[in-house]
Design a protein around this motif. Structure first.
Motif, PDB file in Angstrom:
ATOM      1  N   ALA A  52     -26.964 -26.416  31.022  1.00 16.10           N
ATOM      2  CA  ALA A  52     -28.104 -25.634  30.534  1.00 16.10           C
ATOM      3  C   ALA A  52     -29.409 -26.388  30.746  1.00 16.10           C
ATOM      4  CB  ALA A  52     -27.916 -25.287  29.062  1.00 16.10           C
ATOM      5  N   LEU A  53     -29.418 -27.683  30.463  1.00 14.68           N
ATOM      6  CA  LEU A  53     -30.632 -28.480  30.651  1.00 14.68           C
ATOM      7  C   LEU A  53     -31.045 -28.542  32.117  1.00 14.68           C
ATOM      8  CD1 LEU A  53     -29.853 -31.374  28.152  1.00 14.68           C
ATOM      9  CD2 LEU A  53     -31.722 -29.712  27.940  1.00 14.68           C
ATOM     10  N   LEU A  54     -30.083 -28.674  33.004  1.00 12.63           N
ATOM     11  CA  LEU A  54     -30.418 -28.701  34.435  1.00 12.63           C
ATOM     12  C   LEU A  54     -31.021 -27.368  34.879  1.00 12.63           C
ATOM     13  CD1 LEU A  54     -27.500 -30.642  36.186  1.00 12.63           C
ATOM     14  CD2 LEU A  54     -29.727 -31.472  35.424  1.00 12.63           C
ATOM     15  N   ARG A  55     -30.498 -26.273  34.376  1.00 15.01           N
ATOM     16  CA  ARG A  55     -31.068 -24.960  34.708  1.00 15.01           C
ATOM     17  C   ARG A  55     -32.502 -24.859  34.188  1.00 15.01           C
ATOM     18  NH1 ARG A  55     -27.378 -20.685  32.092  1.00 15.01           N
ATOM     19  NH2 ARG A  55     -28.901 -19.272  33.029  1.00 15.01           N
ATOM     20  N   LEU A  56     -32.717 -25.287  32.961  1.00 19.20           N
ATOM     21  CA  LEU A  56     -34.042 -25.191  32.355  1.00 19.20           C
ATOM     22  C   LEU A  56     -35.040 -26.121  33.026  1.00 19.20           C
ATOM     23  CD1 LEU A  56     -32.805 -25.116  28.656  1.00 19.20           C
ATOM     24  CD2 LEU A  56     -33.882 -23.206  29.867  1.00 19.20           C
ATOM     25  N   ASN A  96     -27.780 -40.178  26.045  1.00 18.85           N
ATOM     26  CA  ASN A  96     -28.220 -39.580  27.309  1.00 18.85           C
ATOM     27  C   ASN A  96     -27.271 -39.907  28.452  1.00 18.85           C
ATOM     28  OD1 ASN A  96     -29.961 -37.810  28.565  1.00 18.85           O
ATOM     29  ND2 ASN A  96     -31.300 -39.428  29.318  1.00 18.85           N
ATOM     30  N   ARG A  97     -26.440 -40.923  28.271  1.00 17.65           N
ATOM     31  CA  ARG A  97     -25.391 -41.151  29.266  1.00 17.65           C
ATOM     32  C   ARG A  97     -24.356 -40.023  29.221  1.00 17.65           C
ATOM     33  NH1 ARG A  97     -26.479 -46.808  28.309  1.00 17.65           N
ATOM     34  NH2 ARG A  97     -25.047 -46.948  26.544  1.00 17.65           N
ATOM     35  N   GLN A  98     -24.257 -39.362  28.062  1.00 16.05           N
ATOM     36  CA  GLN A  98     -23.397 -38.186  27.950  1.00 16.05           C
ATOM     37  C   GLN A  98     -24.080 -36.949  28.536  1.00 16.05           C
ATOM     38  OE1 GLN A  98     -20.326 -38.238  26.429  1.00 16.05           O
ATOM     39  NE2 GLN A  98     -20.326 -39.945  25.005  1.00 16.05           N
ATOM     40  N   LEU A  99     -25.393 -36.845  28.329  1.00 17.79           N
ATOM     41  CA  LEU A  99     -26.124 -35.655  28.774  1.00 17.79           C
ATOM     42  C   LEU A  99     -26.440 -35.690  30.270  1.00 17.79           C
ATOM     43  CD1 LEU A  99     -28.632 -35.361  25.790  1.00 17.79           C
ATOM     44  CD2 LEU A  99     -26.660 -33.885  26.230  1.00 17.79           C
ATOM     45  N   ARG A 100     -26.744 -36.898  30.779  1.00 17.06           N
ATOM     46  CA  ARG A 100     -27.040 -37.093  32.208  1.00 17.06           C
ATOM     47  C   ARG A 100     -28.210 -36.230  32.681  1.00 17.06           C
ATOM     48  NH1 ARG A 100     -22.761 -34.887  34.741  1.00 17.06           N
ATOM     49  NH2 ARG A 100     -21.996 -34.001  32.783  1.00 17.06           N
ATOM     50  N   VAL A 101     -29.310 -36.315  31.914  1.00 18.79           N
ATOM     51  CA  VAL A 101     -30.524 -35.560  32.238  1.00 18.79           C
ATOM     52  C   VAL A 101     -31.725 -36.492  32.113  1.00 18.79           C
ATOM     53  CG1 VAL A 101     -32.054 -33.689  31.493  1.00 18.79           C
ATOM     54  CG2 VAL A 101     -29.572 -33.350  31.496  1.00 18.79           C
ATOM     55  N   GLU A 102     -32.660 -36.374  33.044  1.00 18.00           N
ATOM     56  CA  GLU A 102     -33.884 -37.158  32.964  1.00 18.00           C
ATOM     57  C   GLU A 102     -34.960 -36.312  32.294  1.00 18.00           C
ATOM     58  OE1 GLU A 102     -37.058 -39.570  35.833  1.00 18.00           O
ATOM     59  OE2 GLU A 102     -35.109 -38.929  36.631  1.00 18.00           O
ATOM     60  N   PHE A 103     -35.327 -36.687  31.075  1.00 16.48           N
ATOM     61  CA  PHE A 103     -36.321 -35.945  30.308  1.00 16.48           C
ATOM     62  C   PHE A 103     -37.728 -36.424  30.671  1.00 16.48           C
ATOM     63  CE2 PHE A 103     -32.466 -35.470  27.860  1.00 16.48           C
ATOM     64  CZ  PHE A 103     -32.524 -34.159  27.421  1.00 16.48           C
ATOM     65  N   ASP A 104     -38.679 -35.503  30.578  1.00 16.86           N
ATOM     66  CA  ASP A 104     -40.065 -35.830  30.913  1.00 16.86           C
ATOM     67  C   ASP A 104     -40.749 -36.610  29.805  1.00 16.86           C
ATOM     68  OD1 ASP A 104     -40.526 -34.247  33.538  1.00 16.86           O
ATOM     69  OD2 ASP A 104     -39.572 -32.791  32.207  1.00 16.86           O
ATOM     70  N   TYR A 105     -40.381 -36.352  28.563  1.00 14.60           N
ATOM     71  CA  TYR A 105     -40.967 -37.027  27.409  1.00 14.60           C
ATOM     72  C   TYR A 105     -39.856 -37.346  26.414  1.00 14.60           C
ATOM     73  CZ  TYR A 105     -44.971 -34.474  29.341  1.00 14.60           C
ATOM     74  OH  TYR A 105     -45.909 -33.929  30.185  1.00 14.60           O
TER      75      TYR A 105
END
Length: 230
Positions: free
Chosen positions: A103-107, A128-137
């Motif tokens: 869902a995060l990758l789609r968003l 975040n090692r579980q989520l594997r997403v690079e957040f902007d903030y």
């Protein structure tokens, strides 16, 4: 509204902390001959963690350790140092919800993504090692020196993001930690009601708030805001 930035709570919304917390608590309970249901264990955690977090700022390691000490006091046992360390370190094992990553990758293709999270930098890095997403903030409690529902955490995040509040949409599970303070600051919010099919309040204290929309999962929210399949 047409937001530019989506801000997310992490624990309860993206990370299944209730499963992780209950597993860690039950391990301690068994060692001391204590029997409590998952609902009872999470209710104890919610009560004490909120009280500890509302006091003078402590690192999240200390918040978790003190919360377990207070739970033990209620249940007539004293956790040993090894149990306190294991409970604190259990954060690394709290699993991501199955739909969070996709869902995060789609968003991320359409919005800037931010987190406003009640943990320290080290714990968010673990999760975040579980989520594997690079957040902007990324705004942690360690950075804010306070814990939600403090308005300070949201004000710091809004200042970091630097867009008008009507371009920010806050997405969270906890009414107590997130929707109540976000609404006080005039933010639109979406409730990811992960507990829609469960009884009780889980790992957060009860609260009354009026989110702008409600979805049972991150995937359902992504479908709605992007258009199904977007």
């Amino acid at each position: 509204m047409q937001p530019k930035v989506l801000t997310f709570d992490v624990y309860g919304t993206l990370i299944d902390w209730e499963t992780g917390l209950n597993d860690a608590l039950q391990q301690v309970f068994r060692a001391h001959g204590v029997e409590r249901t998952e609902s009872e264990a999470l209710q104890l955690f919610a009560h004490h963690e909120a009280q500890v977090g509302a006091g003078d700022y402590l690192p999240y390691r200390d918040v978790l350790a003190e919360t377990l000490v207070r739970i033990g006091r209620d249940l007539n046992f004293k956790p040993v140092d090894a149990e306190l360390r294991a409970f604190v370190e259990s954060v690394r094992d709290w699993p991501a919800f199955e739909d969070s990553h996709d869902a995060l990758l789609r968003l991320q293709k359409h919005f800037k993504l931010a987190v406003i999270t009640n943990c320290d930098d080290e714990h968010f890095a673990m999760s975040n090692r579980q989520l594997r997403v690079e957040f902007d903030y990324i705004v942690t409690a360690e950075l804010a020196r306070s814990y939600k529902p403090s308005l300070n955490n949201f004000r710091l995040a809004l200042g970091s993001i630097g867009v008008s509040r009507n371009k920010v949409l806050h997405v969270a599970e906890s009414l107590f930690h997130d929707h109540v303070p976000a609404k006080k600051l005039g933010l639109a919010t979406v409730w990811i009601n992960r507990r829609h099919n469960k009884v009780g309040q889980g790992a957060t204290p009860s609260a009354v708030a009026a989110p702008d929309a409600e979805y049972p999962s991150m995937s359902a929210f992504a479908d709605a805001i992007l258009g199904e399949g977007g």
